[in-house]
Write a protein that holds these residues in place. Structure first.
Motif, PDB file in Angstrom:
ATOM      1  N   ARG A  20       5.759  -7.896  10.333  1.00 19.16           N
ATOM      2  CA  ARG A  20       6.287  -6.555  10.589  1.00 19.16           C
ATOM      3  C   ARG A  20       5.528  -5.979  11.779  1.00 19.16           C
ATOM      4  O   ARG A  20       4.287  -6.075  11.829  1.00 19.16           O
ATOM      5  CB  ARG A  20       6.096  -5.668   9.356  1.00 19.16           C
ATOM      6  CG  ARG A  20       7.061  -6.019   8.219  1.00 19.16           C
ATOM      7  CD  ARG A  20       6.840  -5.094   7.036  1.00 19.16           C
ATOM      8  NE  ARG A  20       5.534  -5.323   6.451  1.00 19.16           N
ATOM      9  CZ  ARG A  20       5.297  -5.549   5.151  1.00 19.16           C
ATOM     10  NH1 ARG A  20       6.297  -5.572   4.303  1.00 19.16           N
ATOM     11  NH2 ARG A  20       4.079  -5.734   4.705  1.00 19.16           N
ATOM     12  N   GLU A  21       6.253  -5.377  12.708  1.00 17.52           N
ATOM     13  CA  GLU A  21       5.606  -4.837  13.909  1.00 17.52           C
ATOM     14  C   GLU A  21       4.418  -3.937  13.583  1.00 17.52           C
ATOM     15  O   GLU A  21       3.363  -4.026  14.209  1.00 17.52           O
ATOM     16  CB  GLU A  21       6.616  -4.012  14.727  1.00 17.52           C
ATOM     17  CG  GLU A  21       7.493  -4.801  15.658  1.00 17.52           C
ATOM     18  CD  GLU A  21       8.213  -3.877  16.628  1.00 17.52           C
ATOM     19  OE1 GLU A  21       8.922  -2.964  16.163  1.00 17.52           O
ATOM     20  OE2 GLU A  21       8.040  -4.055  17.843  1.00 17.52           O
ATOM     21  N   GLY A  22       4.604  -3.064  12.605  1.00 14.67           N
ATOM     22  CA  GLY A  22       3.566  -2.090  12.281  1.00 14.67           C
ATOM     23  C   GLY A  22       2.275  -2.728  11.775  1.00 14.67           C
ATOM     24  O   GLY A  22       1.194  -2.143  11.914  1.00 14.67           O
ATOM     25  N   ASP A  23       2.393  -3.931  11.196  1.00 13.46           N
ATOM     26  CA  ASP A  23       1.195  -4.605  10.679  1.00 13.46           C
ATOM     27  C   ASP A  23       0.341  -5.204  11.792  1.00 13.46           C
ATOM     28  O   ASP A  23      -0.865  -5.350  11.644  1.00 13.46           O
ATOM     29  CB  ASP A  23       1.585  -5.726   9.699  1.00 13.46           C
ATOM     30  CG  ASP A  23       2.109  -5.171   8.372  1.00 13.46           C
ATOM     31  OD1 ASP A  23       1.743  -4.029   8.029  1.00 13.46           O
ATOM     32  OD2 ASP A  23       2.875  -5.879   7.695  1.00 13.46           O
ATOM     33  N   ALA A  55       0.619  -4.239  15.197  1.00  7.17           N
ATOM     34  CA  ALA A  55       0.662  -3.428  16.420  1.00  7.17           C
ATOM     35  C   ALA A  55      -0.734  -3.191  17.004  1.00  7.17           C
ATOM     36  O   ALA A  55      -0.934  -3.310  18.223  1.00  7.17           O
ATOM     37  CB  ALA A  55       1.352  -2.093  16.147  1.00  7.17           C
ATOM     38  N   GLU A  56      -1.687  -2.868  16.140  1.00  2.10           N
ATOM     39  CA  GLU A  56      -3.016  -2.538  16.652  1.00  2.10           C
ATOM     40  C   GLU A  56      -3.660  -3.757  17.322  1.00  2.10           C
ATOM     41  O   GLU A  56      -4.161  -3.676  18.441  1.00  2.10           O
ATOM     42  CB  GLU A  56      -3.904  -2.023  15.514  1.00  2.10           C
ATOM     43  CG  GLU A  56      -5.129  -1.295  16.029  1.00  2.10           C
ATOM     44  CD  GLU A  56      -6.076  -0.901  14.881  1.00  2.10           C
ATOM     45  OE1 GLU A  56      -5.602  -0.704  13.755  1.00  2.10           O
ATOM     46  OE2 GLU A  56      -7.288  -0.813  15.152  1.00  2.10           O
ATOM     47  N   LEU A  81      -2.197  -6.379  18.463  1.00  4.00           N
ATOM     48  CA  LEU A  81      -1.416  -6.746  19.651  1.00  4.00           C
ATOM     49  C   LEU A  81      -1.806  -5.864  20.837  1.00  4.00           C
ATOM     50  O   LEU A  81      -1.936  -6.345  21.975  1.00  4.00           O
ATOM     51  CB  LEU A  81       0.076  -6.596  19.342  1.00  4.00           C
ATOM     52  CG  LEU A  81       1.057  -7.237  20.313  1.00  4.00           C
ATOM     53  CD1 LEU A  81       0.975  -8.762  20.228  1.00  4.00           C
ATOM     54  CD2 LEU A  81       2.485  -6.782  20.006  1.00  4.00           C
ATOM     55  N   SER A 113       7.133  -6.498  22.337  1.00  8.16           N
ATOM     56  CA  SER A 113       7.392  -6.809  20.926  1.00  8.16           C
ATOM     57  C   SER A 113       8.828  -6.434  20.583  1.00  8.16           C
ATOM     58  O   SER A 113       9.215  -5.269  20.714  1.00  8.16           O
ATOM     59  CB  SER A 113       6.409  -6.004  20.062  1.00  8.16           C
ATOM     60  OG  SER A 113       6.708  -6.162  18.698  1.00  8.16           O
ATOM     61  N   TYR A 114       9.632  -7.419  20.152  1.00  6.74           N
ATOM     62  CA  TYR A 114      11.060  -7.191  19.944  1.00  6.74           C
ATOM     63  C   TYR A 114      11.506  -7.627  18.558  1.00  6.74           C
ATOM     64  O   TYR A 114      11.659  -8.822  18.307  1.00  6.74           O
ATOM     65  CB  TYR A 114      11.864  -7.916  21.034  1.00  6.74           C
ATOM     66  CG  TYR A 114      11.362  -7.540  22.404  1.00  6.74           C
ATOM     67  CD1 TYR A 114      11.526  -6.250  22.892  1.00  6.74           C
ATOM     68  CD2 TYR A 114      10.645  -8.443  23.178  1.00  6.74           C
ATOM     69  CE1 TYR A 114      11.015  -5.869  24.120  1.00  6.74           C
ATOM     70  CE2 TYR A 114      10.125  -8.075  24.417  1.00  6.74           C
ATOM     71  CZ  TYR A 114      10.317  -6.782  24.871  1.00  6.74           C
ATOM     72  OH  TYR A 114       9.799  -6.406  26.076  1.00  6.74           O
ATOM     73  N   PRO A 115      11.709  -6.664  17.659  1.00  8.13           N
ATOM     74  CA  PRO A 115      12.183  -7.007  16.317  1.00  8.13           C
ATOM     75  C   PRO A 115      13.681  -7.323  16.329  1.00  8.13           C
ATOM     76  O   PRO A 115      14.426  -6.804  17.160  1.00  8.13           O
ATOM     77  CB  PRO A 115      11.906  -5.730  15.527  1.00  8.13           C
ATOM     78  CG  PRO A 115      11.952  -4.633  16.541  1.00  8.13           C
ATOM     79  CD  PRO A 115      11.526  -5.227  17.847  1.00  8.13           C
TER      80      PRO A 115
END
Lengths: 248, 248
Positions: B183-186, B188-189, B191, B205-207
């Protein structure tokens, strides 16, 4: 045609400009605006670069009644659209407490942590209105005449359902297509004469390669009677050359 | 990344803005420019309206090293790109005698009349260079830093073969994609930390919805060693969360 109910789309994302992703949002929004009688006058695609986004936003929002942005509102470092909108409007970029609360409940139910990255999706220009996201949770927003939506097509399409209710409605743009196998150069002069006779109907000529019918003559306008009359004249010029066109 | 070898695309055509046609030229040109080391910085899509085309052309050609236009160079009334280029550059719009002669021969062989409408396709800004059209006959042209091409994808792609030879070459943009189901939110930091450590690598980042893998992390840059190192770090942060990513 002069239309004060006009709009621009601002697509934000390196993925489109690098060719790695094919945009799917422009044609969706374009069709929906046409049906609502809002003229899409311009589209710009820009990189994930703050100065470029802020400058373009300020240019477009001063020129058009509505601006629709897609892309750049997720939780990762390359999602800078919301901050850029705050900068463009010169307002504080703040956590929206209502959104924060909704996200807390949503993520608690999913067993997902509302961390700093995800909280960025609740951070918005002070004074904005929310745009509902029926697909994935975090909302978009409307600031002034700018509507900020996600870039993922399914999410953008969900948000647009709400956006649409916030737009003034004009006369829906109607369209007819005359399909035939004429060569453009053979009918160009006659087609130009029809265009001159119907200045409020927009007539476009689009050849296709390796397809039958090989030519689409598309007529667009808001007046049904004029559109029908112009379409009949275009069909007649094809018939005059011995071909029965298909009208859709 | 600052790149003096940059470019813009200007797509000309009501058919894209009405949603009746999905553009296919932007991603083609984008990929070819990336491979040649030319940065595509901006795209604009405008209507078949002279003032809008001329104004946009003058804006873009003053900002970017190269401008590529697609659409609006056929024989019909809505094909006004060539005239607009002449106006933007303030030069006479004249029949190119070489093109006229070639078209005469071409159309004679096909048994087609070189009428006034078709002659418009031989009418160009004085002093332009021709761009070969290996697909359908009438050429495009280069005026200053502006390359004028057809809108029909097959024809545009044919013209681009010649256009490409007229461009300076920079360092080719290289890309790697790390595919995973995070999941992007997991991530993100973490990255964002990698992005900060590699300022010359562009990390996006592309979901994807309803797809597996559900997330593409795309890294782009011109330095192979830096790209490899950044890719390894992104892959490592996915592995640290217990998933083996796919790297392509």
């Amino acid at each position: 045609m002069i239309n004060s109910l006009n709009a621009a789309i601002l697509v934000i994302g390196n993925e489109i400009l690098s060719g790695s992703t094919q945009d799917a949002n422009i044609s969706f929004i374009a069709k929906r605006l046409a049906a609502r009688g809002v003229e899409l006058t311009e589209v710009r695609i820009v990189r994930d670069v703050e100065t470029q986004i802020v400058g373009t936003l300020n240019d477009l929002r001063s020129k058009y009644k509505y601006v629709f942005t897609t892309g750049g509102i997720g939780p990762t470092h390359d999602d800078i659209t919301a901050e850029c909108v705050s900068k463009a409007f010169g307002v504080p970029h703040v956590i929206h407490q209502g959104v924060r609360q909704e996200m807390e409940e949503l993520y608690k139910a999913r067993g997902v942590e509302l961390n700093a990255a995800r909280l960025r999706m609740a951070t918005m220009p002070e004074g904005c209105e929310l745009v509902k996201n029926p697909v994935s949770g975090p909302p978009g927003f409307k600031m002034g005449n700018v509507f900020v939506m996600a870039g993922v097509p399914k999410i953008m399409q969900g948000m647009f359902e709400h956006v649409e209710t916030m737009l003034e409605a004009g006369k829906p743009m109607l369209a007819r297509t005359v399909r035939c196998n004429q060569r453009e150069g053979d009918i160009a002069e006659a087609l130009g004469t029809v265009q001159k006779a119907y200045p409020d109907i927009d007539i476009g000529s689009y050849p296709h390669m390796f397809q039958t019918p090989s030519l689409s003559l598309i007529l667009r306008g808001t007046d049904e009677a004029q559109l029908a009359a112009a379409t009949a004249e275009v069909a007649a010029l094809v018939k005059a050359r011995g071909e029965e066109p298909e009208i859709v």
